[in-house]
Design an enzyme around this catalytic site. Structure first.
Site, mmCIF file in Angstrom:
data_model
loop_
_atom_site.group_PDB
_atom_site.id
_atom_site.type_symbol
_atom_site.label_atom_id
_atom_site.label_comp_id
_atom_site.label_asym_id
_atom_site.label_seq_id
_atom_site.Cartn_x
_atom_site.Cartn_y
_atom_site.Cartn_z
ATOM 1 N N HIS A 122 0.846 -1.195 0.000
ATOM 2 C CA HIS A 122 0.000 0.000 0.000
ATOM 3 C C HIS A 122 0.889 1.255 0.000
ATOM 4 C CE1 HIS A 122 -3.104 -2.630 2.203
ATOM 5 N NE2 HIS A 122 -3.688 -2.287 1.071
ATOM 6 N N CYS A 164 -2.191 0.256 10.137
ATOM 7 C CA CYS A 164 -3.228 -0.658 9.634
ATOM 8 C C CYS A 164 -4.175 -1.134 10.732
ATOM 9 C CB CYS A 164 -2.614 -1.902 9.005
ATOM 10 S SG CYS A 164 -1.121 -1.607 8.098
HETATM 11 C C1 CIR Z 1 -3.626 -7.819 3.402
HETATM 12 O O1 CIR Z 1 -2.849 -8.305 2.593
HETATM 13 O O2 CIR Z 1 -4.645 -7.243 3.055
HETATM 14 C C2 CIR Z 1 -3.304 -7.899 4.871
HETATM 15 N N1 CIR Z 1 -2.651 -9.149 5.139
HETATM 16 C C3 CIR Z 1 -2.413 -6.751 5.292
HETATM 17 C C4 CIR Z 1 -3.107 -5.435 5.201
HETATM 18 C C5 CIR Z 1 -2.274 -4.335 5.737
HETATM 19 N N2 CIR Z 1 -3.025 -3.132 5.748
HETATM 20 C C6 CIR Z 1 -2.519 -1.939 5.586
HETATM 21 O O3 CIR Z 1 -1.339 -1.799 5.294
HETATM 22 N N3 CIR Z 1 -3.346 -0.911 5.662
#
Ligand code: CIR
Length: 282
Positions: free
Chosen positions: A190, A277
């Site tokens: 992201h 996150c």
């Molecule tokens: C994913 O791949 O969606 C989750 N394992 C990690 C999401 C991390 N979120 C973020 O950086 N906002």
């Protein structure tokens, strides 16, 4: 504190004016978090760091919520949801600006069902709920709000149509938007995997983002080499929640007058997540 169905903590509409920090920006007063579920290890990851240890992740998550409380935020803790292994990464489900909760449409189809519970949890706090609609996709992790400016990452999760829809919702709320295409920067899941707002006109960012035209005129603080994971942090005025184990970045933050609060993120890192996150802050 009275437990309710699926919701611990309490909430009410904001009645008092928001506190303003030393940088003149409104500070969040509330955070919403959701501990990792029993299915956490089944979540999406490309980190290649092995399976997370659930008990350790729960301890790290509890300390994270405690750190937010220590910074003065009221923390609402949602019940874990084993149907969605990645649901602890609540940031991806909504983008919050005063009075308005923009509900996302996550880029990973297996995460799309996370937004219904988040919409319900946010209902007591927000009036407007514009929603990213098909065919657009958008993850909150791609949205870096920096005062009245938003940087929107176009990534493997957020497509140009999702970014366009978000920019138009934000424009109605008085925020400008700039797109940052990170698809050629393979290392970043992201935008906020490599970028954090540090208040005012200051952005913390990894080297690969330093030359982005969207950041011209901003004061860029580079993340030291080999400490890229720690670029994702949570700025709370003087204090910054950062991943533990990145001394160069902690020193750089201290040199700028911040107080870094290091948190063990090892189990969330295994699942591609960082400090920002794990909460929605408003
Ligand atoms: C994913 O791949 O969606 C989750 N394992 C990690 C999401 C991390 N979120 C973020 O950086 N906002």
């Amino acid at each position: 504190m009275v437990p309710g169905p699926g919701l611990r903590g309490h909430g009410a509409r904001r009645l008092l004016p928001r506190l303003t920090g030393r940088h003149g920006a409104p500070l969040p007063e509330h955070a919403l978090v959701r501990p990792p579920p029993s299915s956490f290890a089944e979540g999406l990851t490309r980190a290649g760091l092995g399976a997370p240890d659930l008990a350790r992740a729960l301890r790290q998550h509890a300390l994270y919520a405690e750190a937010l409380r220590d910074c003065g935020l009221e923390v609402t803790v949602l019940e874990p949801d084993p149907a969605f292994p990645d649901s602890t990464f609540v940031e991806d489900t909504a983008v919050l600006v005063a009075g308005c909760a923009i509900v996302t449409r996550p880029g990973a189809p297996v995460r799309r069902g996370e937004t219904a519970a988040m919409r319900a949890a946010l209902r007591p706090f927000f009036e407007r709920f514009p929603t990213i609609e098909e065919p657009g996709t958008l993850d909150g992790g791609d949205v870096c709000l920096a005062g009245d400016q938003a940087f929107i990452g176009v990534s493997e999760r957020t497509d140009p149509e999702g970014a366009r829809q978000l920019a138009s919702f934000l424009a109605r709320e008085g925020l400008g938007s700039a797109l940052v295409d990170i698809r050629a920067l393979g290392g970043l899941l992201h935008l906020k995997s490599g970028l954090s707002w540090l208040g005012g006109r200051r952005l913390l960012c990894v080297e690969g983002l330093l030359e982005q035209p969207a950041f011209r005129g901003w004061d860029l603080v580079p993340v030291p080499p080999r400490e890229e994971y720690a670029a994702n942090c949570v700025w709370l005025d003087e204090r910054v929640l950062v991943a533990d184990g990145f001394p160069g970045l902690a020193a750089a933050l201290r040199a700028l007058g911040f107080l870094p609060l290091p948190l063990d993120m090892s189990e969330f890192r295994k699942m591609d997540g960082g400090p920002s996150c794990l909460s929605l802050r408003f």
